[in-house]
Design a protein around this motif. Structure first.
Motif, PDB file in Angstrom:
ATOM      1  N   PHE A  85     -41.848  49.873 -24.429  1.00  0.00           N
ATOM      2  CA  PHE A  85     -40.477  50.239 -24.125  1.00  0.00           C
ATOM      3  C   PHE A  85     -40.451  50.745 -22.690  1.00  0.00           C
ATOM      4  O   PHE A  85     -41.105  51.739 -22.375  1.00  0.00           O
ATOM      5  N   GLU A  88     -32.790  54.718 -26.485  1.00  0.00           N
ATOM      6  CA  GLU A  88     -31.618  53.843 -26.514  1.00  0.00           C
ATOM      7  C   GLU A  88     -32.028  52.459 -26.023  1.00  0.00           C
ATOM      8  O   GLU A  88     -32.345  52.290 -24.847  1.00  0.00           O
ATOM      9  N   VAL A  89     -32.034  51.507 -26.923  1.00  0.00           N
ATOM     10  CA  VAL A  89     -32.472  50.159 -26.581  1.00  0.00           C
ATOM     11  C   VAL A  89     -31.326  49.336 -26.005  1.00  0.00           C
ATOM     12  O   VAL A  89     -30.271  49.219 -26.611  1.00  0.00           O
ATOM     13  N   GLU A  90     -31.545  48.803 -24.824  1.00  0.00           N
ATOM     14  CA  GLU A  90     -30.528  47.952 -24.205  1.00  0.00           C
ATOM     15  C   GLU A  90     -30.926  46.481 -24.215  1.00  0.00           C
ATOM     16  O   GLU A  90     -30.086  45.600 -24.253  1.00  0.00           O
ATOM     17  N   GLU A  91     -32.221  46.245 -24.122  1.00  0.00           N
ATOM     18  CA  GLU A  91     -32.693  44.864 -24.089  1.00  0.00           C
ATOM     19  C   GLU A  91     -33.875  44.682 -25.027  1.00  0.00           C
ATOM     20  O   GLU A  91     -34.721  45.551 -25.153  1.00  0.00           O
ATOM     21  N   VAL A  92     -33.924  43.534 -25.647  1.00  0.00           N
ATOM     22  CA  VAL A  92     -35.032  43.189 -26.535  1.00  0.00           C
ATOM     23  C   VAL A  92     -35.620  41.866 -26.062  1.00  0.00           C
ATOM     24  O   VAL A  92     -34.896  40.889 -25.901  1.00  0.00           O
ATOM     25  N   HIS A  93     -36.906  41.883 -25.759  1.00  0.00           N
ATOM     26  CA  HIS A  93     -37.567  40.652 -25.325  1.00  0.00           C
ATOM     27  C   HIS A  93     -38.811  40.403 -26.151  1.00  0.00           C
ATOM     28  O   HIS A  93     -39.613  41.306 -26.333  1.00  0.00           O
ATOM     29  N   GLY A  94     -38.939  39.195 -26.614  1.00  0.00           N
ATOM     30  CA  GLY A  94     -40.136  38.872 -27.375  1.00  0.00           C
ATOM     31  C   GLY A  94     -40.552  37.436 -27.151  1.00  0.00           C
ATOM     32  O   GLY A  94     -39.705  36.560 -26.988  1.00  0.00           O
ATOM     33  N   TYR A  95     -41.839  37.234 -27.082  1.00  0.00           N
ATOM     34  CA  TYR A  95     -42.302  35.847 -26.996  1.00  0.00           C
ATOM     35  C   TYR A  95     -43.699  35.709 -27.564  1.00  0.00           C
ATOM     36  O   TYR A  95     -44.427  36.684 -27.698  1.00  0.00           O
ATOM     37  N   GLY A 125     -44.015  41.670 -26.962  1.00  0.00           N
ATOM     38  CA  GLY A 125     -42.656  42.161 -27.135  1.00  0.00           C
ATOM     39  C   GLY A 125     -42.409  43.384 -26.300  1.00  0.00           C
ATOM     40  O   GLY A 125     -43.308  44.198 -26.110  1.00  0.00           O
ATOM     41  N   TYR A 126     -41.226  43.487 -25.757  1.00  0.00           N
ATOM     42  CA  TYR A 126     -40.902  44.715 -25.050  1.00  0.00           C
ATOM     43  C   TYR A 126     -39.404  44.975 -25.082  1.00  0.00           C
ATOM     44  O   TYR A 126     -38.605  44.078 -25.329  1.00  0.00           O
ATOM     45  N   PHE A 127     -39.081  46.225 -24.843  1.00  0.00           N
ATOM     46  CA  PHE A 127     -37.699  46.665 -24.889  1.00  0.00           C
ATOM     47  C   PHE A 127     -37.402  47.372 -23.578  1.00  0.00           C
ATOM     48  O   PHE A 127     -38.298  47.899 -22.926  1.00  0.00           O
ATOM     49  N   LYS A 128     -36.140  47.379 -23.227  1.00  0.00           N
ATOM     50  CA  LYS A 128     -35.736  48.161 -22.060  1.00  0.00           C
ATOM     51  C   LYS A 128     -34.577  49.034 -22.490  1.00  0.00           C
ATOM     52  O   LYS A 128     -33.796  48.654 -23.364  1.00  0.00           O
TER      53      LYS A 128
END
Lengths: 137, 137
Positions: A90, B117-124, A123-126
């Motif tokens: 994160f 607070e998560v604004e973006e979710v990225h996964g690959y 996986g990552y979050f921002k």
DNA sequence: TTGTCTGCAAACGTTTTGCACGACC
DNA sequence: GGTCGTGCAAAACGTTTGCAGACAA
């Protein structure tokens, strides 16, 4: 104090060099997901003749053997992590810290069932981290 | 034929230019998660005076307005996706194709519950795709 | 007409490459 | 002595910046 890392390298048939030991030690002691430049800058203080190429080389070697892993978060440079198990991250857009996220996704099996062979999971979050949320603004 | 994109831009108060329309059209018609260079090379054929800077600018503008999204897979350049909903990707190390993965992770709530607070979710994912698995080797 | 967008060239930051020297079995 | 690692410099690569002229509204 460095025996731990000597052992780790030997177990993986990697030649032991002071640069590799220091890189490994740094990553182990700094679980902040440092960039190449952060590692380089820090280690250069104790060893002024250190080259950034060597850091790149060492990290690549360690990664190839699965001792460490790298992570990429869009908009930032390549980072390295002593922790080599699957986990996520994160990134706080406010303070810049990267926090480990240990959630599992039970639905990952769906990909396997669809016929693809998964070798890596990233996986990552921002967003805004807990601490920054409390501080307000 | 381009009215669809004109409408999309106007709805988002973005000035309509041929370059933006062509970029949008290309992304809509090529759901292969193209890189900036791929988009540029293709569009330059029809418009030889096109600049790569303009592609960067257009993509950034479209992204800022949430019309498109970008994705980063370690070891590859920045890519863009007309699809703007949260979804994940699978990169086949063999054929290089990027496949959309539409799984949901019920445990994402754990992050929210932990105060971030998560604004973006990225996964690959990386691995070998179905087709390449069948081909053997 | 006004402000924005485009296209060019140059700059930038990160990563890679080529190579000579040195260290270690 | 031969292999491998290091460090330096230069190159490569993707991306960003500054700016002048062109264009959309």
């Amino acid at each position: 104090m460095l025996e731990k890392y000597v052992k780790l390298l030997k177990e993986n048939s990697i030649k032991v060099t002071p640069q590799r030991l220091e890189t490994l030690k740094y990553l182990d002691e700094n679980r902040t997901h440092p960039t190449v430049d952060e590692i380089y800058s820090e280690l250069k203080e104790k060893n002024p003749s250190l080259s950034k190429t060597t850091i790149y080389n060492s990290l690549e070697t360690l990664k190839e053997h699965g001792i460490i892993q790298s992570l990429t978060i869009s908009g930032t440079e390549l980072r390295y992590d002593f922790e080599n198990k699957i986990h996520h991250h994160f990134l706080c857009k406010k303070c810049g810290n990267i926090i480990d996220i240990d959630i599992e996704c039970p639905n990952i099996n769906k990909i396997l069932n669809s016929g693809h062979e998964v070798e890596e999971v990233h996986g990552y979050f921002k967003g805004k981290c807990k601490k920054c949320m409390k501080k307000g603004s």
